[in-house]
Design an enzyme around this catalytic site. Structure first.
Site, PDB file in Angstrom:
ATOM      1  CE  LYS A 116      27.604  22.166  75.241  1.00 15.24           C
ATOM      2  NZ  LYS A 116      27.137  22.905  74.052  1.00 15.24           N
TER       3      LYS A 116
ATOM      4  CG  ASP B  85      23.420  25.871  72.168  1.00 14.43           C
ATOM      5  OD1 ASP B  85      23.716  25.434  73.284  1.00 14.43           O
ATOM      6  OD2 ASP B  85      22.856  26.968  71.995  1.00 14.43           O
TER       7      ASP B  85
ATOM      8  CD  GLU C 134      18.874  27.909  72.015  1.00 15.40           C
ATOM      9  OE1 GLU C 134      19.633  27.914  73.025  1.00 15.40           O
ATOM     10  OE2 GLU C 134      18.921  28.786  71.140  1.00 15.40           O
TER      11      GLU C 134
END
Length: 593
Positions: A249, A312, A316
């Site tokens: 992470k 994910d 982002e």
């Protein structure tokens, strides 16, 4: 800390050049307080009203049009996926996060002696690619296995003629000792293949990669993107290989930097999730956990490959990169419009988020940011939070569904193909964003910043940023993600991995040097957050929309805070240290420049 700056600026708006609610108003900026925090005062004159953006002592209330003052429906709740697992090598522990039981494995260098058992049957680990994750993971694996006195070979596989060969040699890998070679030779000779090339490259080369893998070997991914791409084509992985994932992470340089910092204690590093998508011989779980422990992960939590890529790619584009980029652009522009100097506006937006706000959240949680403010600061935080929460959620909701539907994955694949000439059209690689005025101001601010200066705790900036963080948490929670995944993707990765690098080198530097998928996502989604905050949240602040007391109450009492406290107890005992000259340019970008 730098000496406190006192300033006062008043800008009279010209009615002939403005329209709408700003016309005829005088914009007034009050003094910065002793910590450098910016506040705005509103006063009235006989000829005009003054636009408030901070202390907001308003005489005119807009009670009908502000999104921040109304409750809107959120996505329907999905039950979290059951993520229990069995391991014969490591100790599985149960933790309770917001009333949900989850299972983790704690890391530490005292577990390195277990790595030979976890990697039983593996003679060579092939690390394919030398981008963001490749250098860090290869070196961490090599060093951990050496400490465990294992004879497993960690070998880097690169394209013939790649300029990254020099980078790999400089890191201690070489053709002479069999730890560096051609990509296809490495794939075919490895028992565990860690595919760490870009997502777009995986999408274009997966068939050849699969064809070179040995039967019963293990494919390791650090991102679930390839599964999403295969699903969009109605395909899956070959049935004669195991498929696992270990997903740190944080970006590769932070994975390596914290690992090195933790050598004098019993481990430090970046938390990782792990997934077992396919297990052909019963080894997959222990291999995945061994891989994560070898990377230095303080704790490893379970997910699925599908949940990983959704959270994910979404994360982002959200608070990890795209949204924070959009937030600071919107706030910096608004602050300077109100007559604040560029340097002070930069400090109260970018420096505030990447410095003191992130540090406070990392060590004490989100509520500590609010409680650190005085009464006026708390009021301004509440106004900014109320005005920003739903506009941020609107874009985040759309973004998550674009990721889940495969649209965002297809966008990345197509963008990667536009990097090269085709169909008679020129190549369009990604350009840089660091030449605009805001980022030039950032260079100046950082060049004179005292060592250890974390910037001012600006209540408006804090309210917007924490609202964004909570909105992202809520979307992931409603979509059925585990609390471990929610907290790591929305909070820990931001404040413990990415933001310290942003503080050292600037948000623009991060946007220009992270993974290809993240860079593309930031460029696409940052303007959306910028625009909606400018068009809705900041207008609501200027129109003195009432505070949404339900939102503030829900924020302060949300069970996620207790879950964050549990995760904080598992964090490394050292903070990541990033000097101002930290070099985390991706090797291929450094070479091209």
């Amino acid at each position: 800390m730098a000496a406190a700056t006192s300033f006062s600026a008043t800008i009279t708006a010209n009615p002939e050049t403005l329209s709408g609610p700003v016309a005829g108003r005088t914009l007034a900026v009050a003094n910065a307080n002793a910590n450098g925090n910016v506040s705005f005062r509103q006063s009235l004159s006989s000829s005009s009203s003054k636009l408030s953006f901070g202390s907001l002592k308003c005489s005119r209330r807009n009670s009908t049009g502000a999104l921040g003052a109304c409750m809107v429906s959120a996505p329907a709740v999905k039950a979290p996926v059951s993520l229990d697992f069995d391991t014969s090598v490591f100790k599985k522990e149960k933790i309770s996060l917001a009333g949900h039981d989850e299972y983790i494995v704690k890391g530490g260098r005292d577990l390195f002696h277990l790595l030979p058992d976890a990697f039983k049957g593996i003679k060579q680990i092939g690390v394919i690619g030398w981008g963001s994750q490749g250098p860090a993971q290869a070196q961490n694996l090599r060093d951990s296995l050496a400490e465990a006195k294992s004879d497993i070979v960690v070998k880097i596989g690169l394209r013939k003629g790649s300029r990254s060969f020099a980078e790999a040699r400089a890191a201690g890998f070489s053709e002479e000792n069999g730890t560096l070679g051609d990509i296809w030779e490495t794939v075919s000779g490895s028992d565990l293949v860690l595919l760490l090339i870009s997502d777009a490259a995986q999408a274009d080369n997966y068939e050849k990669i699969f064809s070179y893998m040995k039967s019963n070997s293990i494919l390791g991914l650090s991102h679930g993107f390839l599964l999403g791409h295969l699903q969009s084509l109605g395909l899956d992985f070959p049935k004669n290989i195991s498929v696992i994932a270990v997903c740190p992470k944080g970006m590769g340089p932070s994975v390596r930097r914290l690992y090195v910092q933790g050598k004098d204690i019993n481990g430090a590093g970046i938390n990782s999730s792990f997934a077992v998508h396919q297990d052909v011989d019963g080894r997959a779980t222990d291999v995945a956990l061994g891989w994560s422990v070898a990377l230095g992960s303080p704790f490893t939590f379970a997910t699925t490959l599908e949940q990983e890529y959704k959270s994910d790619i979404f994360g982002e584009r959200g608070i990890l990169l795209g949204a924070v980029h959009g937030v600071v652009e919107a706030l910096f522009r608004k602050y300077t419009e109100h007559g604040i100097s560029e340097d002070l506006a930069y400090k109260n937006t970018v420096e505030s988020i990447t410095g003191i706000i992130s540090k406070t959240i990392s060590s004490k949680g989100m509520r500590a940011v609010y409680y650190a403010l005085d009464d006026t600061g708390k009021s301004n935080f509440e106004k900014a939070y109320s005005a920003s929460y739903y506009p941020c959620m609107e874009i985040l909701y759309e973004c998550y569904e674009d990721v889940a539907s495969g649209s965002e994955i297809r966008s990345v694949v197509l963008a990667g193909r536009r990097f090269y000439e085709k169909e008679g059209l020129p190549a369009f690689p990604m350009g840089k964003i660091d030449q605009t005025r805001m980022w030039k101001v950032g260079e100046r601010v950082r060049s004179t910043r005292p060592a250890g200066d974390l910037g001012p705790l600006d209540p408006i900036t804090a309210g917007v940023f924490v609202a964004l963080m909570m909105a992202q948490i809520e979307i992931l929670r409603k979509k059925g993600h585990s609390y471990s995944e929610i907290i790591n993707e929305s909070l820990i990765e931001a404040v413990d991995s990415l933001n310290p690098f942003m503080h050292a080198r600037g948000v623009s530097f991060m946007v220009d040097n992270c993974s290809t998928t993240a860079r593309l996502g930031s460029r696409k989604w940052a303007p959306r957050f910028d625009y909606i905050l400018t068009q809705q949240a900041l207008v609501a602040l200027e129109e003195c929309a009432p505070i949404n007391r339900d939102l503030i109450s829900n924020f302060l009492s949300d069970p996620v805070h207790g879950a964050i406290e549990v995760c904080a107890q598992l964090r490394p005992t050292v903070d990541i240290s990033v000097p101002p000259d930290a070099d985390f340019v991706r090797p291929e970008l450094r070479q091209s420049n």
